[in-house]
Structures are given as C-alpha cells and as structure tokens.
Design a protein around this motif. Structure first.
Motif, PDB file in Angstrom:
ATOM      1  N   LEU A 100      -8.395  11.114   6.098  1.00 45.27           N
ATOM      2  CA  LEU A 100      -8.213  11.563   4.720  1.00 45.27           C
ATOM      3  C   LEU A 100      -6.734  11.540   4.331  1.00 45.27           C
ATOM      4  O   LEU A 100      -5.865  11.938   5.107  1.00 45.27           O
ATOM      5  CB  LEU A 100      -8.774  12.980   4.544  1.00 45.27           C
ATOM      6  CG  LEU A 100     -10.294  13.118   4.632  1.00 45.27           C
ATOM      7  CD1 LEU A 100     -10.692  14.581   4.648  1.00 45.27           C
ATOM      8  CD2 LEU A 100     -10.974  12.393   3.470  1.00 45.27           C
ATOM      9  N   GLY A 101      -6.470  11.039   3.111  1.00 45.19           N
ATOM     10  CA  GLY A 101      -5.104  10.984   2.605  1.00 45.19           C
ATOM     11  C   GLY A 101      -4.310   9.771   3.027  1.00 45.19           C
ATOM     12  O   GLY A 101      -3.191   9.568   2.548  1.00 45.19           O
ATOM     13  N   ALA A 102      -4.867   8.918   3.892  1.00 45.84           N
ATOM     14  CA  ALA A 102      -4.120   7.758   4.390  1.00 45.84           C
ATOM     15  C   ALA A 102      -3.969   6.688   3.312  1.00 45.84           C
ATOM     16  O   ALA A 102      -4.827   6.517   2.445  1.00 45.84           O
ATOM     17  CB  ALA A 102      -4.820   7.157   5.609  1.00 45.84           C
ATOM     18  N   GLU A 103      -2.866   5.952   3.380  1.00 44.91           N
ATOM     19  CA  GLU A 103      -2.620   4.826   2.495  1.00 44.91           C
ATOM     20  C   GLU A 103      -2.527   3.555   3.336  1.00 44.91           C
ATOM     21  O   GLU A 103      -1.917   3.549   4.407  1.00 44.91           O
ATOM     22  CB  GLU A 103      -1.335   5.026   1.697  1.00 44.91           C
ATOM     23  CG  GLU A 103      -1.008   3.871   0.755  1.00 44.91           C
ATOM     24  CD  GLU A 103       0.185   4.143  -0.155  1.00 44.91           C
ATOM     25  OE1 GLU A 103       0.804   3.157  -0.619  1.00 44.91           O
ATOM     26  OE2 GLU A 103       0.493   5.330  -0.396  1.00 44.91           O
ATOM     27  N   PHE A 104      -3.134   2.486   2.830  1.00 40.32           N
ATOM     28  CA  PHE A 104      -3.072   1.202   3.516  1.00 40.32           C
ATOM     29  C   PHE A 104      -3.136   0.107   2.469  1.00 40.32           C
ATOM     30  O   PHE A 104      -3.231   0.383   1.272  1.00 40.32           O
ATOM     31  CB  PHE A 104      -4.191   1.067   4.561  1.00 40.32           C
ATOM     32  CG  PHE A 104      -5.590   1.267   4.032  1.00 40.32           C
ATOM     33  CD1 PHE A 104      -6.469   0.206   3.894  1.00 40.32           C
ATOM     34  CD2 PHE A 104      -6.051   2.539   3.693  1.00 40.32           C
ATOM     35  CE1 PHE A 104      -7.750   0.374   3.418  1.00 40.32           C
ATOM     36  CE2 PHE A 104      -7.352   2.729   3.208  1.00 40.32           C
ATOM     37  CZ  PHE A 104      -8.196   1.652   3.074  1.00 40.32           C
ATOM     38  N   ARG A 105      -3.068  -1.155   2.894  1.00 43.93           N
ATOM     39  CA  ARG A 105      -3.007  -2.266   1.950  1.00 43.93           C
ATOM     40  C   ARG A 105      -4.052  -3.322   2.284  1.00 43.93           C
ATOM     41  O   ARG A 105      -4.410  -3.503   3.448  1.00 43.93           O
ATOM     42  CB  ARG A 105      -1.611  -2.895   1.962  1.00 43.93           C
ATOM     43  CG  ARG A 105      -0.535  -1.962   1.428  1.00 43.93           C
ATOM     44  CD  ARG A 105       0.805  -2.658   1.319  1.00 43.93           C
ATOM     45  NE  ARG A 105       1.423  -2.887   2.617  1.00 43.93           N
ATOM     46  CZ  ARG A 105       2.267  -2.047   3.199  1.00 43.93           C
ATOM     47  NH1 ARG A 105       2.573  -0.906   2.612  1.00 43.93           N
ATOM     48  NH2 ARG A 105       2.813  -2.337   4.365  1.00 43.93           N
ATOM     49  N   TYR A 106      -4.489  -4.006   1.240  1.00 43.26           N
ATOM     50  CA  TYR A 106      -5.442  -5.103   1.407  1.00 43.26           C
ATOM     51  C   TYR A 106      -4.924  -6.317   0.653  1.00 43.26           C
ATOM     52  O   TYR A 106      -4.495  -6.206  -0.503  1.00 43.26           O
ATOM     53  CB  TYR A 106      -6.820  -4.723   0.863  1.00 43.26           C
ATOM     54  CG  TYR A 106      -7.806  -5.872   0.839  1.00 43.26           C
ATOM     55  CD1 TYR A 106      -8.236  -6.468   2.025  1.00 43.26           C
ATOM     56  CD2 TYR A 106      -8.311  -6.364  -0.362  1.00 43.26           C
ATOM     57  CE1 TYR A 106      -9.134  -7.531   2.014  1.00 43.26           C
ATOM     58  CE2 TYR A 106      -9.218  -7.418  -0.376  1.00 43.26           C
ATOM     59  CZ  TYR A 106      -9.619  -7.996   0.805  1.00 43.26           C
ATOM     60  OH  TYR A 106     -10.505  -9.052   0.801  1.00 43.26           O
ATOM     61  N   THR A 107      -4.929  -7.477   1.300  1.00 44.87           N
ATOM     62  CA  THR A 107      -4.522  -8.726   0.665  1.00 44.87           C
ATOM     63  C   THR A 107      -5.656  -9.727   0.755  1.00 44.87           C
ATOM     64  O   THR A 107      -6.151 -10.024   1.847  1.00 44.87           O
ATOM     65  CB  THR A 107      -3.266  -9.314   1.330  1.00 44.87           C
ATOM     66  OG1 THR A 107      -2.195  -8.378   1.250  1.00 44.87           O
ATOM     67  CG2 THR A 107      -2.851 -10.607   0.635  1.00 44.87           C
ATOM     68  N   HIS A 116      -3.384  -5.281  -2.895  1.00 44.53           N
ATOM     69  CA  HIS A 116      -4.013  -4.050  -3.343  1.00 44.53           C
ATOM     70  C   HIS A 116      -3.444  -2.861  -2.557  1.00 44.53           C
ATOM     71  O   HIS A 116      -3.229  -2.967  -1.347  1.00 44.53           O
ATOM     72  CB  HIS A 116      -5.523  -4.076  -3.091  1.00 44.53           C
ATOM     73  CG  HIS A 116      -6.209  -5.311  -3.582  1.00 44.53           C
ATOM     74  ND1 HIS A 116      -6.042  -6.547  -2.981  1.00 44.53           N
ATOM     75  CD2 HIS A 116      -7.080  -5.502  -4.605  1.00 44.53           C
ATOM     76  CE1 HIS A 116      -6.786  -7.441  -3.620  1.00 44.53           C
ATOM     77  NE2 HIS A 116      -7.413  -6.836  -4.607  1.00 44.53           N
ATOM     78  N   ARG A 117      -3.212  -1.778  -3.253  1.00 43.65           N
ATOM     79  CA  ARG A 117      -2.861  -0.516  -2.596  1.00 43.65           C
ATOM     80  C   ARG A 117      -4.130   0.321  -2.480  1.00 43.65           C
ATOM     81  O   ARG A 117      -4.833   0.549  -3.468  1.00 43.65           O
ATOM     82  CB  ARG A 117      -1.808   0.249  -3.387  1.00 43.65           C
ATOM     83  CG  ARG A 117      -1.454   1.613  -2.764  1.00 43.65           C
ATOM     84  CD  ARG A 117      -0.516   2.425  -3.634  1.00 43.65           C
ATOM     85  NE  ARG A 117       0.780   1.779  -3.770  1.00 43.65           N
ATOM     86  CZ  ARG A 117       1.278   1.346  -4.922  1.00 43.65           C
ATOM     87  NH1 ARG A 117       0.576   1.482  -6.045  1.00 43.65           N
ATOM     88  NH2 ARG A 117       2.464   0.785  -4.973  1.00 43.65           N
ATOM     89  N   CYS A 118      -4.426   0.784  -1.284  1.00 38.65           N
ATOM     90  CA  CYS A 118      -5.635   1.573  -1.028  1.00 38.65           C
ATOM     91  C   CYS A 118      -5.218   2.974  -0.567  1.00 38.65           C
ATOM     92  O   CYS A 118      -4.398   3.103   0.352  1.00 38.65           O
ATOM     93  CB  CYS A 118      -6.486   0.919   0.059  1.00 38.65           C
ATOM     94  SG  CYS A 118      -6.836  -0.847  -0.197  1.00 38.65           S
ATOM     95  N   VAL A 119      -5.786   3.999  -1.184  1.00 41.51           N
ATOM     96  CA  VAL A 119      -5.462   5.372  -0.835  1.00 41.51           C
ATOM     97  C   VAL A 119      -6.752   6.167  -0.694  1.00 41.51           C
ATOM     98  O   VAL A 119      -7.573   6.212  -1.630  1.00 41.51           O
ATOM     99  CB  VAL A 119      -4.557   6.038  -1.894  1.00 41.51           C
ATOM    100  CG1 VAL A 119      -4.226   7.468  -1.480  1.00 41.51           C
ATOM    101  CG2 VAL A 119      -3.280   5.234  -2.107  1.00 41.51           C
ATOM    102  N   ILE A 120      -6.933   6.787   0.460  1.00 34.44           N
ATOM    103  CA  ILE A 120      -8.101   7.631   0.696  1.00 34.44           C
ATOM    104  C   ILE A 120      -7.844   9.005   0.089  1.00 34.44           C
ATOM    105  O   ILE A 120      -6.764   9.576   0.244  1.00 34.44           O
ATOM    106  CB  ILE A 120      -8.378   7.765   2.207  1.00 34.44           C
ATOM    107  CG1 ILE A 120      -8.596   6.377   2.830  1.00 34.44           C
ATOM    108  CG2 ILE A 120      -9.602   8.651   2.448  1.00 34.44           C
ATOM    109  CD1 ILE A 120      -8.712   6.405   4.340  1.00 34.44           C
ATOM    110  N   GLY A 121      -8.830   9.532  -0.624  1.00 33.80           N
ATOM    111  CA  GLY A 121      -8.690  10.833  -1.252  1.00 33.80           C
ATOM    112  C   GLY A 121      -8.507  11.954  -0.242  1.00 33.80           C
ATOM    113  O   GLY A 121      -8.781  11.786   0.953  1.00 33.80           O
TER     114      GLY A 121
END
Length: 202
Positions: A100-107, A116-121
């Motif tokens: 939870l709360g982690a940020e990662f990226r997708y291309t 894309h910026r991906c952020v878990i709530g």
C-alpha cells in the motif's frame, strides 16, 4: 515484505505522462483500477492497455520498481536476462514486491515510450463496492482525460496526408437525429477545443 491475504484488493491510480507522437501530456489522462495483490504484472499490463485504448499490442512493455531498482518484463521475449535485476511479469504478482502506498512506473512500447505513473492507494478497497462485482482480473472503475491514439490518427484512414473528412450529414442512425450543439476539435498532445454552435433563434 509481508504477503497480503488472498482476498485483499488495492486501488491503483495510473496517469499517462506521454509518449509517441503525442509528446508530453498535460493534464495527464488517468484511470483508477481495482487490483488484487495476487494478480500478475502481466495481467495488470493488459488491463492498463485495455483502459488506454491500445489496439496494437505487438510491442514490449515493462514495469520499473524504483524502491528496489528492478524491472518487471515478459522474459520470454528477452534474450539477455539479468536475473538480479529483471523479474518475470508472467509469474510475479504485485503483492510479492509492492505494498500500500507504493509508486512504480509502467512503459508500453519501449520505442515510443508511453510512460505511466502508478500509485497504490493508502487503504485496501472492496471491489464489490467500487465495481459491483469481484472480477478475476484487474479492472478500471474511474477515469478522465482524452486518450491519444498511439500513432496520432484522428479518424479511420488517417495516413498523415488525407484531409479530415467532413462530418456526415446525418450522423444519428434514425430520422429523429438531434441537432448538434458542440463541435470538438482535438489535436493529440496539443489542444482540445470545444466550440458551441450558435442557435439561429438566439
């Protein structure tokens, strides 16, 4: 890292930052997904590509995990694999490396680099409340913004030289076609302009 229980679900916000002929996008189009930690990265990539209207899937894609410095990709398509840095999207689940709360990226498409910026709530969600069902795959439940065509096409048959065709005289399939009130002009990554059609009676 503690594994999440099988029945837990996350809310993941995905913002499209730009790529391809669209260039840098602002405001960022976005989608919010219901995702279970037991879903693989491959399943999540497919859900993102569905939600961002990608018709041509014959391109490599990868996730970047900034916290660990590792990438997640479909290793079956990669010849030279570094097992210390590259993880397999077909088998690795989100819950094994994220929380939870982690940020990662997708291309998507490593040539055109649709980023894309991906952020878990910060909290788990109930898919029954946000979706009305408990799906077997990640699904979007909210979104906004204009999604650019991967190749900059604005109409069927757009080859970069053909003029934009005139709108059909009667776009509505029936005799009671409503009169249009607005015309929207859109240049991917450049502008979106909506013009109100003035009523002659005004």
């Amino acid at each position: 890292m503690t594994r999440r229980r099988h029945g837990s679900w996350w809310s993941v916000r995905v913002d499209l930052l730009g790529g391809g002929q669209a260039g840098e996008l602002w405001p960022h189009p976005g989608r919010i997904f219901a995702v279970a930690p037991v879903h693989t990265f491959h399943m999540f990539a497919e859900a993102i590509d569905d939600a961002f209207a990608r018709w041509d899937r014959s391109h490599l894609h990868e996730f970047e995990l900034p916290a660990s410095g590792k990438t997640v990709a479909e290793l079956r398509f990669i010849d030279d694999i570094d097992p210390a840095r590259e993880l397999d999207a077909d088998v690795l689940t989100l819950g094994e490396v994220l929380e939870l709360g982690a940020e990662f990226r997708y291309t998507f498409d490593l040539g055109d680099n649709w980023r894309h910026r991906c952020v878990i709530g910060p909290q788990e969600i109930d898919p029954g409340e946000v979706l009305g069902v408990v799906p077997d795959r990640p699904l979007p439940y909210w979104g906004w913004g204009v999604i650019p065509d991967p190749y900059g096409r604005m109409f069927d048959g757009d080859d970069g030289g053909t003029p934009i065709p005139e709108p059909p005289h009667q776009p509505w399939p029936g005799p009671d076609a409503p009169e249009p009130m607005f015309i929207t002009e859109h240049g991917p990554g450049q502008y979106t302009r909506t013009v109100r059609i003035i009523d002659n009676d005004e």
